[in-house]
Write a protein that holds these residues in place. Sequence first.
Motif, PDB file in Angstrom:
ATOM      1  N   PRO A  74       0.716  -1.311  -0.246  1.00 10.43           N
ATOM      2  CA  PRO A  74      -0.053  -0.037  -0.114  1.00 10.43           C
ATOM      3  C   PRO A  74       0.644   1.297   0.113  1.00 10.43           C
ATOM      4  O   PRO A  74       1.938   1.241   0.572  1.00 10.43           O
ATOM      5  N   ALA A  75       0.493   2.429  -0.591  1.00  7.74           N
ATOM      6  CA  ALA A  75       0.915   3.699  -0.420  1.00  7.74           C
ATOM      7  C   ALA A  75       1.050   4.140   1.042  1.00  7.74           C
ATOM      8  O   ALA A  75       0.142   3.793   1.745  1.00  7.74           O
ATOM      9  N   GLY A  76       2.243   4.658   1.320  1.00  5.45           N
ATOM     10  CA  GLY A  76       2.526   5.202   2.648  1.00  5.45           C
ATOM     11  C   GLY A  76       3.058   4.047   3.571  1.00  5.45           C
ATOM     12  O   GLY A  76       3.228   4.334   4.650  1.00  5.45           O
ATOM     13  N   ALA A  77       3.142   2.788   3.077  1.00  4.64           N
ATOM     14  CA  ALA A  77       3.568   1.661   3.767  1.00  4.64           C
ATOM     15  C   ALA A  77       4.812   1.072   3.134  1.00  4.64           C
ATOM     16  O   ALA A  77       4.635  -0.019   3.055  1.00  4.64           O
ATOM     17  N   PRO A  78       5.981   1.699   2.712  1.00  2.00           N
ATOM     18  CA  PRO A  78       6.870   0.993   2.222  1.00  2.00           C
ATOM     19  C   PRO A  78       7.523  -0.178   2.987  1.00  2.00           C
ATOM     20  O   PRO A  78       7.399  -0.188   4.103  1.00  2.00           O
ATOM     21  N   VAL A  79       7.900  -1.260   2.127  1.00  6.82           N
ATOM     22  CA  VAL A  79       8.525  -2.466   2.544  1.00  6.82           C
ATOM     23  C   VAL A  79      10.111  -2.544   2.397  1.00  6.82           C
ATOM     24  O   VAL A  79      10.516  -1.967   1.546  1.00  6.82           O
ATOM     25  N   THR A  80      10.897  -3.221   3.101  1.00  8.02           N
ATOM     26  CA  THR A  80      12.339  -3.431   2.690  1.00  8.02           C
ATOM     27  C   THR A  80      12.373  -4.490   1.796  1.00  8.02           C
ATOM     28  O   THR A  80      11.624  -5.428   1.452  1.00  8.02           O
ATOM     29  N   TYR A  81      13.430  -4.612   0.761  1.00  9.33           N
ATOM     30  CA  TYR A  81      13.916  -5.842   0.055  1.00  9.33           C
ATOM     31  C   TYR A  81      13.588  -7.132   0.742  1.00  9.33           C
ATOM     32  O   TYR A  81      12.930  -7.975   0.084  1.00  9.33           O
ATOM     33  N   VAL A 131       3.099  -0.728 -10.863  1.00 10.90           N
ATOM     34  CA  VAL A 131       3.798  -1.902 -10.280  1.00 10.90           C
ATOM     35  C   VAL A 131       4.778  -1.071  -9.276  1.00 10.90           C
ATOM     36  O   VAL A 131       5.736  -0.772  -9.959  1.00 10.90           O
ATOM     37  N   PRO A 132       4.220  -0.740  -8.222  1.00 12.11           N
ATOM     38  CA  PRO A 132       5.129   0.555  -7.501  1.00 12.11           C
ATOM     39  C   PRO A 132       6.212   0.200  -6.802  1.00 12.11           C
ATOM     40  O   PRO A 132       6.416  -0.203  -5.463  1.00 12.11           O
ATOM     41  N   CYS A 133       7.348  -0.271  -7.622  1.00 12.74           N
ATOM     42  CA  CYS A 133       8.614  -0.671  -7.027  1.00 12.74           C
ATOM     43  C   CYS A 133       9.229   0.445  -6.047  1.00 12.74           C
ATOM     44  O   CYS A 133      10.050   0.029  -5.416  1.00 12.74           O
ATOM     45  N   HIS A 134       8.955   1.634  -6.304  1.00 17.56           N
ATOM     46  CA  HIS A 134       9.307   2.690  -5.476  1.00 17.56           C
ATOM     47  C   HIS A 134       9.007   2.558  -4.016  1.00 17.56           C
ATOM     48  O   HIS A 134       9.490   3.025  -3.078  1.00 17.56           O
ATOM     49  N   ARG A 135       8.173   1.621  -3.588  1.00 18.73           N
ATOM     50  CA  ARG A 135       7.699   1.428  -2.366  1.00 18.73           C
ATOM     51  C   ARG A 135       8.390   0.153  -1.511  1.00 18.73           C
ATOM     52  O   ARG A 135       8.277  -0.302  -0.459  1.00 18.73           O
ATOM     53  N   VAL A 136       9.683  -0.104  -2.430  1.00 23.33           N
ATOM     54  CA  VAL A 136      10.596  -1.064  -1.699  1.00 23.33           C
ATOM     55  C   VAL A 136      11.847  -0.399  -1.380  1.00 23.33           C
ATOM     56  O   VAL A 136      12.472   0.395  -2.077  1.00 23.33           O
ATOM     57  N   LEU A 137      12.202  -0.369  -0.055  1.00 21.70           N
ATOM     58  CA  LEU A 137      13.466   0.469   0.543  1.00 21.70           C
ATOM     59  C   LEU A 137      14.665  -0.780   0.986  1.00 21.70           C
ATOM     60  O   LEU A 137      14.257  -1.782   1.128  1.00 21.70           O
ATOM     61  N   ARG A 138      15.701  -0.005   1.097  1.00 29.38           N
ATOM     62  CA  ARG A 138      16.656  -0.898   1.828  1.00 29.38           C
ATOM     63  C   ARG A 138      16.482  -1.108   3.266  1.00 29.38           C
ATOM     64  O   ARG A 138      15.673  -0.279   3.896  1.00 29.38           O
TER      65      ARG A 138
END
Length: 164
Positions: A98-105, A134-141
Amino acid sequence: MSTATWATIATPIAPFTAVVDADGAVLASGWTDSLDDLLPQVHLSLRPTELVEGDIGPVADAIVRYHDGDLSAINDVAVRQRSGEFLQHAWEVLRTVPAGAPVTYAEFAAKSGRPAAVRAAASACARNAAALFVPCHRVLRTGGTLGGFRWGVEVKRKLIAHES
């Protein structure tokens, strides 16, 4: 012969271009005004033989609405990508973040059913042709740093801020 339509739309972040198949599915998209940045990402079996600039209909509407603050506007836009089984599945999983809830790799790898496959999860992000939808920008280190992004770290930073 397959024909796809493309359009570039001005957004507050950067110009955004989408290539849309005849049935309305996004084949490629991203924050660029160059088709040369997008077409190499489309699987050969899906690559259109003809491209025309024009009206991309509901896809254009979703792009504008998303950038205007309706973060769910992109959720129901059809996307067509092709690759191996894991990447196909990983792209589907990305659409559930979801938007606003990024996940780590690492979290993304676990959500994709392969917790040890962090590099494969990162590869799914890198090989995603349909950015935004396909919101790959929502994945963070791990630790919350941004990591890489095909369209630039500054674009990713703006997207994360937009969705917060």
